[in-house]
Design a protein around this motif. Structure first.
Motif: not given
Length: 581
Positions: A546-561
């Motif tokens: 969802f956030l990627t579709h909205l064009g958010c540049d960077v993601l941070q959270g437990y999904l990654y680490s």
């Protein structure tokens, strides 16, 4: 003056008779006013000092009764006591208020002696007196200083304790209830540290006036010290009365303040204890109100809380935790440090690469084990310990960045959270320059994160400091964006590079239309201002999509680490690099 009735006295040492002329000069040149009356208490003589003090000449008072000097402040009981003393002891002295010829009244110290003749009968009354206005003013000033706060002129702790003890005795005797409110100002330390003690003092004076205006004349308002005030309501019908007054105080204190050119805000956290339910001793009532006040702080500030017995346990635990925290900070050394930084990766949504790490403070206490940052960071901010702790974080973050560089990780920036106190501390720029130079780093190697609420405190000062940091080449980010009350007009003037979308909006982005709308609008707003958008708290693949579709540049959270210690972070980064090659 009438001649002496007895032969002139003789000086025993010199065998030298004192002449009437010498006695006359002593009488006339005395700095004390002297008044002589006959046995009928009619004035027969008055010296020059009498005229200077009262304004009356001797001719104006001779033949008069000394009552012409009376101010009217003393009643019959006072004069009855005076004459009784003269009758028994031939003397009386004390303080009395008299009136001058011009009508002004003044305090004087009066000594009256009875003169008897050879037959033991009263022949004269001799009075001598001095103006004690100056000494009384000095005494009143000392009393004021002893029992009143110099800054606000409210009763101080000493006066408060005395008046509270008296109020409790009255309540006990008459079966009344009493409420004690302990009031602590939120955000005052930041104002004091940022704008100086003079501004803080003026703010305290305005708060004191508002508190006094919010209660009855019979209620007690005192300043205990610092930004702590106390209000005592000696006659209440019940807890609802105290709650009503507390609400009134909250509204009054929360209104804005103009101090010089500064528009300031502060709010009260209020703890309330009740007599007799919460204690019958002044010390216990104050301690219980203090526990309730800390509960109000923990409940979000700008509210009031009534005391409950469980609060003492929580307050005791908090005090112990604060002591442990102080000890841990004071003993920081390379060989002994209970703190560490865990690092959480930030992922570019386009390339999937790790482009940054956020440094998150952790504390492992020998007594409490791993302590949540939600607990100890709040205590550090309230007590001022955040300053030395934050300085350590900056140095440690730079050391870790240097270590990453030695392992070949030179394309990842480290983000450091900066508190409000650190941001406005005069040594911040020198500290950062020193840490960068010590570890041979460039300003672009680090990023400073400032919360939205911190950025909005004293905007002019914040803008000046951020401009200087930006001029150094340091990346700047607004953290927790969306949780405060930012002015978009102000936001566009800040030299920031990133907006970090608060995790509270990301959590329900798939199910809550409001959160989805906020995320959409914030990302669009950030991009329109030329800013990079970072979303925190990403935990599911659906949130990522969802956030990627909205064009958010960077993601941070437990999904990654999750946040990791250095060694695990280094292994993670090397694994990611290997996977991308």
């Amino acid at each position: 003056m009438l001649p002496p009735e007895k032969p002139p006295p003789t000086d025993a040492d010199d065998g030298f008779p004192l002449s009437s002329a010498i006695l006359w000069r002593a009488y006339e040149q005395s700095h004390e006013a002297v008044l002589i009356s006959d046995k009928e208490n009619r004035i027969i003589a008055a010296n020059a000092a009498f005229t200077r003090l009262t304004g009356y000449t001797a001719a104006e008072v001779i033949g008069q009764n000394p009552r012409i000097l009376a101010s009217g402040n003393a009643g019959p009981e006072f004069y009855n006591g005076m004459w009784e003393s003269l009758s028994q002891y031939d003397a009386w002295e004390g303080e009395i208020w008299d009136r001058r010829k011009d009508g002004s009244i003044y305090p004087k110290w009066l000594c009256i002696s009875v003169v008897r003749n050879a037959s033991g009968l009263i022949s004269n009354y001799v009075a001598n007196f001095t103006d004690i206005s100056a000494s009384k003013q000095a005494a009143d000033r000392l009393a004021q200083l002893a029992y009143h706060d110099v800054l606000t002129h409210l009763p101080n702790r000493l006066a408060f304790e005395s008046q509270l003890a008296h109020a409790l005795r009255v309540c006990e005797r008459e079966g009344r209830q009493l409420a004690l409110m302990l009031i602590d100002l939120d955000n005052f330390k930041n104002i004091n540290d940022t704008l100086g003690h003079h501004t803080g003092d003026e703010l305290l004076q305005q708060v004191a006036r508002r508190l006094r205006e919010s209660v009855r004349a019979s209620d007690l308002v005192a300043r205990l010290g610092g930004d702590e005030f106390v209000v005592v309501l000696p006659e209440i019908e019940g807890p609802q009365t105290a709650a009503r007054v507390a609400n009134k105080i909250q509204v009054a204190v929360a209104e804005n303040y103009w101090v010089g050119e500064h528009l300031l805000y502060t709010t009260p956290s209020i703890g309330i204890s009740l007599y007799p339910g919460d204690g019958t001793d002044p010390g216990i009532l104050l301690r219980n109100a203090d526990s309730a006040m800390y509960h109000a702080k923990n409940a979000g500030r700008n509210n009031h809380q009534f005391y409950a017995s469980r609060m003492n346990e929580a307050a005791g635990e908090r005090l112990q935790l604060e002591n442990e925290l102080r000890q841990a900070i004071s003993s920081i050394s390379p060989e002994n440090c209970e703190f560490s930084l865990h690092l959480q990766p930030q992922i570019d949504t386009t390339t999937g690469r790790v482009v940054g790490l956020e440094a998150l403070l952790r504390w492992t206490s020998p007594t409490y084990g791993m302590v949540s940052p939600m607990r100890f960071v709040a205590i550090a901010e309230e007590t001022g310990l955040i300053q030395p702790l934050g300085d350590w974080v900056i140095w440690e973050a730079c050391r870790i960045t240097h270590q990453l560089r030695t392992h070949g990780i030179d394309d990842v920036r480290l983000a450091i959270n900066i508190s409000a106190q650190q941001l406005r501390h005069e040594n911040l720029l020198l500290l950062i320059q020193g840490a960068l130079a010590c570890y041979d780093l460039k300003p672009q190697d680090i990023e400073l994160e400032v919360t939205e609420s911190t950025a909005m405190q004293n905007p002019e000062i914040t803008l000046s400091i951020l401009d200087q940091l930006s001029a150094m080449g340091i990346m700047l980010a607004i953290d927790d964006f969306g949780t405060g009350y930012s002015s978009l007009a102000y936001l566009k003037h800040l030299p920031i590079n990133r907006l970090k979308l608060d995790r509270s909006f990301v959590t329900d982005i798939e199910t809550d239309p409001n959160d989805a709308a906020i995320c959409t609008a914030t990302i669009a707003l950030g991009h329109s201002l030329g800013l990079e958008l970072v979303a925190e708290g990403v935990e599911t693949e659906a949130q990522r999509a969802f956030l990627t579709h909205l064009g958010c540049d960077v993601l941070q959270g437990y999904l990654y680490s999750k946040p990791m210690p250095f060694d695990e972070t280094l292994a993670y980064l090397k694994e990611c690099r290997s996977a991308s090659e």
